[in-house]
Design an enzyme around this catalytic site. Structure first.
Site, short mmCIF file in Angstrom:
data_model
loop_
_atom_site.label_atom_id
_atom_site.label_comp_id
_atom_site.label_asym_id
_atom_site.label_seq_id
_atom_site.Cartn_x
_atom_site.Cartn_y
_atom_site.Cartn_z
N TYR A 142 -7.11 -0.25 -17.25
CA TYR A 142 -7.84 -0.34 -15.98
C TYR A 142 -8.41 1.04 -15.59
O TYR A 142 -7.71 2.06 -15.72
CB TYR A 142 -6.91 -0.90 -14.90
CG TYR A 142 -7.51 -0.82 -13.54
CD1 TYR A 142 -8.68 -1.52 -13.24
CD2 TYR A 142 -6.95 -0.02 -12.55
CE1 TYR A 142 -9.26 -1.41 -11.99
CE2 TYR A 142 -7.52 0.07 -11.29
CZ TYR A 142 -8.68 -0.62 -11.02
OH TYR A 142 -9.27 -0.52 -9.79
N ARG B 23 8.64 2.59 6.89
CA ARG B 23 8.33 3.20 5.60
C ARG B 23 9.56 3.15 4.67
O ARG B 23 9.43 3.21 3.45
CB ARG B 23 7.81 4.64 5.77
CG ARG B 23 7.48 5.34 4.46
CD ARG B 23 6.51 6.50 4.64
NE ARG B 23 6.93 7.44 5.66
CZ ARG B 23 7.85 8.40 5.48
NH1 ARG B 23 8.45 8.54 4.32
NH2 ARG B 23 8.16 9.22 6.48
C1 LIG Z 1 -5.23 -4.58 -14.38
C2 LIG Z 1 -5.28 -3.89 -13.05
N1 LIG Z 1 -4.28 -3.08 -12.70
C3 LIG Z 1 -4.28 -2.43 -11.52
C4 LIG Z 1 -5.31 -2.55 -10.63
C5 LIG Z 1 -5.30 -1.78 -9.34
O1 LIG Z 1 -4.95 -2.62 -8.29
P1 LIG Z 1 -5.38 -2.35 -6.77
O2 LIG Z 1 -6.85 -2.51 -6.68
O3 LIG Z 1 -4.58 -3.37 -6.02
O4 LIG Z 1 -4.97 -0.97 -6.44
C6 LIG Z 1 -6.39 -3.39 -10.95
C7 LIG Z 1 -7.51 -3.55 -10.02
O5 LIG Z 1 -8.51 -4.13 -10.35
C8 LIG Z 1 -6.36 -4.07 -12.19
O6 LIG Z 1 -7.36 -4.89 -12.56
#
Ligand SMILES: Cc1ncc(COP(=O)(O)O)c(C=O)c1O
Length: 377
Positions: free
Chosen positions: A98, A46
């Site tokens: 997102y 970790r």
């Molecule tokens: C633009 C963007 N950022 C972050 C993420 C989050 O990533 P993860 O699914 O690997 O946690 C996503 C997931 O679709 C994404 O499209």
């Protein structure tokens, strides 16, 4: 070193102990110490692990950064960044963001006494007007998921610097091969490596890059203390996947540009969102900060019937939640990536029940177009 060479030789790819041509999976949670006061540099996975460290050096190389960090998911990386905020701080972020990031901000930050303002990410004045005396961070995502809106990264980062505000930029859609937020002035670049960096739809991972030693040290502590470190097996798969990233991206981007142009001429397609098209509202800004339009596009159909027909009948792309695989991925943001947002918020940002997102893979584009053409009608 140019990019395809860099992807194969620009960070530790050979095991220094054995000469093995790929960094082995150091599948160990702990490391033997010959005396209690010293260790080999590794004590507990970790805290650090040679396989995971190679993935961290890899993202530092790709983002032209001094430091890299690897997390168990893109969200773990994002949350490690948001954890830089403390009680009393204010955050400014684009309203097209997102869904998972939106959820963390709106459901958790309040509880920690952090306030936030969502702005129109493409309007630099809106970022400026949102600044408060306690604004600590600007959080950007360009192009945004799923509508591919564009933020002028350089302008927004330079505004932030004037006000002593940190900038973090989610670079998942473009990847460091096409856009480098740190070079454009951001303090932290974030990638969900689940997507194009790993590229094979078989790993969930997140990566951060920064040039600031103090930010690195704090984010490293967050990685360690929050515990969202990348697993050894996943780090190894990521290192394998990234080697072909240059060739994969080249084909995926070419496919996306061709498909976007094809969709523009389809009567049933009422809107196409792709920053590589000259018709995109912020094409010029995007092409100033990135080398191409990327491999993801979205489009609107006329009605739900067409949506059902497309998703039930398509044969080439898989229908799934993610993006960035070697296979094309067709997804439905309304009920997938953005389902965790309230309906009203989704509609406000333009995520409608007739919106489709396509992540272009490396298939022959003729097959993708034939399939889409048939299913859209
Ligand atoms: C633009 C963007 N950022 C972050 C993420 C989050 O990533 P993860 O699914 O690997 O946690 C996503 C997931 O679709 C994404 O499209």
């Amino acid at each position: 070193m140019k990019i395809n060479t860099k992807l194969l030789h620009g960070y530790p790819v050979i095991d220094p102990t054995t000469g093995a041509s790929s960094i082995p999976k150091y599948q160990a949670s702990t490391f033997h110490q010959t005396d209690v006061f010293h260790h080999t540099g590794y004590s507990y996975t970790r805290f650090s692990n040679p396989t995971v460290e190679a993935a961290e050096d890899c993202i530092a190389t790709l983002e032209n950064a001094q430091y890299g960090l690897a997390f168990s998911s893109g969200m773990a990386a994002i949350n490690a960044v948001l954890f830089l905020l403390s009680n009393g701080d204010h955050l400014v972020l684009g309203k097209n963001i997102y869904g998972g990031t939106f959820q963390t901000v709106t459901e958790f930050l309040d509880r920690f006494g952090v306030t936030y303002t969502f702005v129109d990410e493409s309007d630099v004045v809106a970022w400026q007007e949102a600044i408060q005396p306690n604004t600590k961070m600007f959080y950007l995502e360009s192009p945004s998921n799923p509508l591919l809106t564009i933020t002028d990264i350089q302008e927004v980062c330079s505004l932030a610097k004037k006000h002593n505000i940190l900038t973090a930029c989610d670079n998942t859609f473009m990847t460091p091969l096409s856009q480098q937020p740190l070079t454009l002035g951001a303090d932290i670049s974030i990638n969900s490596a689940t997507k194009f960096i790993n590229g094979h739809s078989d790993v969930v991972a997140g990566l951060l890059a920064t040039n600031s030693e103090s930010l690195y040290n704090t984010l490293k502590t967050h990685q360690k203390a929050l515990g969202g470190v990348l697993g050894v097996e996943d780090a190894w798969l990521l290192l394998r996947g990234v080697k072909t990233m240059g060739l994969r991206m080249q084909q995926s981007i070419k496919n996306a540009q061709t498909i976007a142009e094809f969709l523009l001429n389809k009567k049933q397609v009422t809107k196409v969102y792709y920053p590589g098209l000259s018709t995109h509202a912020h094409h010029d800004i995007h092409m100033k900060q990135a080398s191409d339009g990327g491999a993801v596009l979205s489009f609107e159909l006329e009605n739900i019937e067409q949506i059902k027909q497309l998703f039930s009948n398509c044969q080439v792309p898989i229908v799934a939640v993610s993006l960035g695989g070697v296979e094309s991925i067709l997804s439905y943001p309304w009920q997938m990536s953005h389902a965790c947002m309230p309906e009203e918020e989704r509609l406000n940002m333009g995520v409608t029940p007739t919106l489709v997102r396509l992540s272009c893979g490396i298939e022959d584009v003729e097959d993708l177009i034939e399939d889409l053409d048939k299913c859209i009608g």
